[in-house]
Design a protein around this motif. Sequence first.
Motif, PDB file in Angstrom:
ATOM      1  N   PHE A  97      34.396  34.123 102.244  1.00  0.00           N
ATOM      2  CA  PHE A  97      34.691  34.629 101.219  1.00  0.00           C
ATOM      3  C   PHE A  97      33.627  34.974 100.315  1.00  0.00           C
ATOM      4  N   ARG A  98      32.660  34.007  99.990  1.00  0.00           N
ATOM      5  CA  ARG A  98      31.572  34.031  99.197  1.00  0.00           C
ATOM      6  C   ARG A  98      30.794  35.488  99.513  1.00  0.00           C
ATOM      7  N   LYS A  99      30.487  35.926 100.616  1.00  0.00           N
ATOM      8  CA  LYS A  99      30.141  37.094 101.002  1.00  0.00           C
ATOM      9  C   LYS A  99      30.469  38.355 100.712  1.00  0.00           C
ATOM     10  N   PHE A 100      31.927  38.282 100.636  1.00  0.00           N
ATOM     11  CA  PHE A 100      32.761  39.650 100.686  1.00  0.00           C
ATOM     12  C   PHE A 100      33.573  39.479  99.207  1.00  0.00           C
ATOM     13  N   ALA A 101      33.485  38.692  98.336  1.00  0.00           N
ATOM     14  CA  ALA A 101      34.323  38.379  97.346  1.00  0.00           C
ATOM     15  C   ALA A 101      34.131  39.774  96.562  1.00  0.00           C
ATOM     16  N   GLU A 102      32.804  39.987  96.128  1.00  0.00           N
ATOM     17  CA  GLU A 102      32.630  41.247  95.283  1.00  0.00           C
ATOM     18  C   GLU A 102      32.638  42.486  95.766  1.00  0.00           C
ATOM     19  N   ASN A 103      32.955  42.618  97.357  1.00  0.00           N
ATOM     20  CA  ASN A 103      32.851  43.907  97.756  1.00  0.00           C
ATOM     21  C   ASN A 103      34.004  44.804  97.085  1.00  0.00           C
ATOM     22  N   ILE A 105      36.010  46.940  98.436  1.00  0.00           N
ATOM     23  CA  ILE A 105      37.111  47.086  99.432  1.00  0.00           C
ATOM     24  C   ILE A 105      37.957  45.874  99.558  1.00  0.00           C
ATOM     25  N   VAL A 106      37.318  44.753  99.494  1.00  0.00           N
ATOM     26  CA  VAL A 106      38.145  43.352  99.811  1.00  0.00           C
ATOM     27  C   VAL A 106      38.772  43.538  98.152  1.00  0.00           C
ATOM     28  N   VAL A 107      38.489  43.729  97.043  1.00  0.00           N
ATOM     29  CA  VAL A 107      38.837  43.635  95.808  1.00  0.00           C
ATOM     30  C   VAL A 107      40.155  44.345  95.815  1.00  0.00           C
ATOM     31  N   ARG A 108      39.784  45.681  96.174  1.00  0.00           N
ATOM     32  CA  ARG A 108      41.163  46.898  96.253  1.00  0.00           C
ATOM     33  C   ARG A 108      42.361  46.118  97.213  1.00  0.00           C
ATOM     34  N   VAL A 109      41.904  45.546  98.447  1.00  0.00           N
ATOM     35  CA  VAL A 109      42.827  45.105  99.207  1.00  0.00           C
ATOM     36  C   VAL A 109      43.583  44.070  98.902  1.00  0.00           C
TER      37      VAL A 109
END
Length: 177
Positions: A97-103, A105-109
């Motif tokens: 999660f730490r790697k992708f938390a600010e992504n 696309i992940v935020v929109r998902v």
Amino acid sequence: MRDLAKLFFIFAKIGLFTLGGGYAMLPLMERELVGNYLSHEDFLDITAVAQSAPGIMAINVAILTGYRLKGLTGAAFAACGAALPSFVIILCVALFFRKFAENPIVVRVFKGIRPAVVALIMVPVFTLAKSAGVTWKTVWICAVVALAVWLLKMSPVYVVILAVWVGILCDRKERTQ
């Protein structure tokens, strides 16, 4: 052993494909269990007891269903089936999660999932309200309790104790008439 494996995989499938926790799982549980393994009345009874018992409701339903169908061993298999997918998913999310938390696309998902989870939780709430006998004449009780807990920060424990007390008083009043 085959029945136990089937019980495990029923709850594992429910746990894997349901977002939003126990209440969101109820429609899937009902679809999988009612008619195949449980009667509608049994499912409602199990759901009522699962809500009253401490702990995670989805696990409680799995335990009670497994116990009803295959005793203690069935309860263990059903509980493991319900818990394993969530455990694995949360473990994977925690690792990455730490790697992708600010992504973006992940935020929109996650922003898209939130309203869907609310809707998934509302369906069993309405189903349970209907089966509990809540009508438009008695919906005010639900509203008052929700507002007392939400706005007045009243402890749900006190609400349940008060509801039991009022129920006993109403029952005594009916018996004396």
